[in-house]
Design a protein around this motif. Sequence first.
Motif, PDB file in Angstrom:
ATOM      1  N   GLU A  53       9.876  -4.682   5.728  1.00 28.34           N
ATOM      2  CA  GLU A  53       8.851  -5.547   6.296  1.00 28.34           C
ATOM      3  C   GLU A  53       7.829  -5.956   5.249  1.00 28.34           C
ATOM      4  OE1 GLU A  53       9.750  -2.628   7.509  1.00 28.34           O
ATOM      5  OE2 GLU A  53      10.797  -3.189   9.359  1.00 28.34           O
ATOM      6  N   PHE A  54       7.636  -5.091   4.240  1.00 19.93           N
ATOM      7  CA  PHE A  54       6.644  -5.352   3.204  1.00 19.93           C
ATOM      8  C   PHE A  54       7.023  -6.567   2.362  1.00 19.93           C
ATOM      9  CE2 PHE A  54       4.004  -4.254  -0.535  1.00 19.93           C
ATOM     10  CZ  PHE A  54       2.829  -3.946   0.124  1.00 19.93           C
ATOM     11  N   MET A  55       8.298  -6.970   2.388  1.00 17.28           N
ATOM     12  CA  MET A  55       8.754  -8.108   1.588  1.00 17.28           C
ATOM     13  C   MET A  55       8.660  -9.430   2.348  1.00 17.28           C
ATOM     14  SD  MET A  55       9.617  -6.794  -1.328  1.00 17.28           S
ATOM     15  CE  MET A  55      10.510  -8.153  -2.086  1.00 17.28           C
ATOM     16  N   ASN A  56       8.283  -9.378   3.627  1.00 15.79           N
ATOM     17  CA  ASN A  56       8.334 -10.580   4.468  1.00 15.79           C
ATOM     18  C   ASN A  56       7.467 -11.722   3.951  1.00 15.79           C
ATOM     19  OD1 ASN A  56      10.155  -9.413   6.207  1.00 15.79           O
ATOM     20  ND2 ASN A  56       8.626  -8.743   7.693  1.00 15.79           N
ATOM     21  N   ASP A  57       6.281 -11.426   3.430  1.00 16.89           N
ATOM     22  CA  ASP A  57       5.390 -12.501   3.005  1.00 16.89           C
ATOM     23  C   ASP A  57       5.430 -12.728   1.495  1.00 16.89           C
ATOM     24  OD1 ASP A  57       4.190 -10.158   2.254  1.00 16.89           O
ATOM     25  OD2 ASP A  57       2.180 -10.707   2.917  1.00 16.89           O
ATOM     26  N   ARG A  58       6.457 -12.192   0.849  1.00 11.32           N
ATOM     27  CA  ARG A  58       6.610 -12.388  -0.595  1.00 11.32           C
ATOM     28  C   ARG A  58       7.249 -13.745  -0.880  1.00 11.32           C
ATOM     29  NH1 ARG A  58       4.207  -8.391  -3.914  1.00 11.32           N
ATOM     30  NH2 ARG A  58       3.359  -7.078  -2.275  1.00 11.32           N
ATOM     31  N   PRO A  59       6.854 -14.394  -1.991  1.00  9.05           N
ATOM     32  CA  PRO A  59       7.425 -15.719  -2.298  1.00  9.05           C
ATOM     33  C   PRO A  59       8.907 -15.668  -2.634  1.00  9.05           C
ATOM     34  CG  PRO A  59       6.042 -14.942  -4.097  1.00  9.05           C
ATOM     35  CD  PRO A  59       5.816 -14.011  -2.949  1.00  9.05           C
ATOM     36  N   PHE A  60       9.394 -14.517  -3.118  1.00  9.21           N
ATOM     37  CA  PHE A  60      10.821 -14.363  -3.399  1.00  9.21           C
ATOM     38  C   PHE A  60      11.178 -12.882  -3.367  1.00  9.21           C
ATOM     39  CE2 PHE A  60       8.622 -15.072  -7.530  1.00  9.21           C
ATOM     40  CZ  PHE A  60       8.767 -13.810  -8.094  1.00  9.21           C
TER      41      PHE A  60
END
Length: 443
Positions: A53-60
């Motif tokens: 879930e921590f990667m959801n708002d990452r640009p890539f």
Amino acid sequence: MGELAKGLNTALARVGMAEAQEIERLTGGATMESWRFISGGEPHVLRRAPSLEFMNDRPFGHDVEAAVIRAAHAAGVRAPEVILELDPRDGIGSGFVMRALPGTADPKVILQFDEADALLREAAQDLARIHSLTRDDVPAAVPVMDYRAAIADLRAQFEEAGGDRPIIALGLKWMEDNCPEPCEPVLNHGDYRLGNLLAEEGHLTGVLDWELAHFGDRHEDLAFGCMAVWRFARYDRPALGLGSLEAYFAAYEAESGCKVDPARFRYWLIHRTVWWALGCLRMAKFWREGSDRMLERVVISRRTSEQELDLLMLLEENAPEEERAPEVQALTPYDDLGEAREGELAEAVSEWLETIKPLMTGHDRFQLAVARNALGIIARKDLYLPQIMEDEKMTKAILEGGGDVGFPGLLGTLRQMVFEKVSVDSPKYPALAAARKKWTGEN
């Protein structure tokens, strides 16, 4: 640890590597986890997200980050060699494995090296090599920064976090009024600073943490590592905590062939200070929502006040001389009478935690230090009861153009507010000593 070892060994077997041994969690890391291990007698590092879930708002994703690192390594940057990317079927989240590089990333150790000039020069040269990479060298998913859109995004984050911090509002308004015209974008590392640079015997050995890579103004990368927070104990050395801006710029210009623009550099110094202030605020949001319940998150959120202090010291350079006269009053502790206060209880627990420090190792020892820091914040707030930093009415007026550092009395009010807050949150922050001397005349 058992689940991690099982998934890691599955990934290693996929590329014919031996099973992992001596798996150990590395300390630090504001966002991602790092695990060091031995495979085939050689040291490696697994870098992964604490949760999917921590990667959801990452640009890539980590696959793109790994590709950027490979491109940098091929271009002669002191970047790690990426061995493999995790697969969802490995069952241990998102990430990749790198061959470990020699040296330390600990700023305390690096800042004690005698060869600071050589290290600064090598850091400038590696940054210039990063900026030489083109869009054809990296995946198309690496974003290109739109300066105005970036400011709008920061303003949206600010409003989501309550929109009630006057100093951050001053920074956002200044950025809106002083945003430079776009220039030819280059690949930015995005987090180029002490803490992400490996060094050994005074020489650069590695450049880590590429998760914020993007195309944009080269001055953004140059400025970020020069922020007061990333100079650590060497506030007096404005270039990465290692030396002078003149030496840093000269080494960069010699390697890149591009002239550094001081005005653009100052803009990005302010922009990234606002960016990190809001990044600190968001740490509390991650913890509250449950995407990452690590202790560091809530403690890092209290470092917002450090950035507010740094930001005000940058912005006050534009204030009229009459508004810059020393006005800050030192804090006076309350008398200790009667039963123990909440802060004294926190202090007592902190003292007990210190007694069990010898029993702790690795990341647990680091967590104990973070816990004592959190208790210290509670104890100091109880002792001094500082003025609250939030002021929604003042913030709204600033954002609507009704106030800046030249407005009579505003600078003095904000100085006192941030001085008190940082004295509680981070009393050993090097910039606080500089502010105390500048604003009160005291050493």
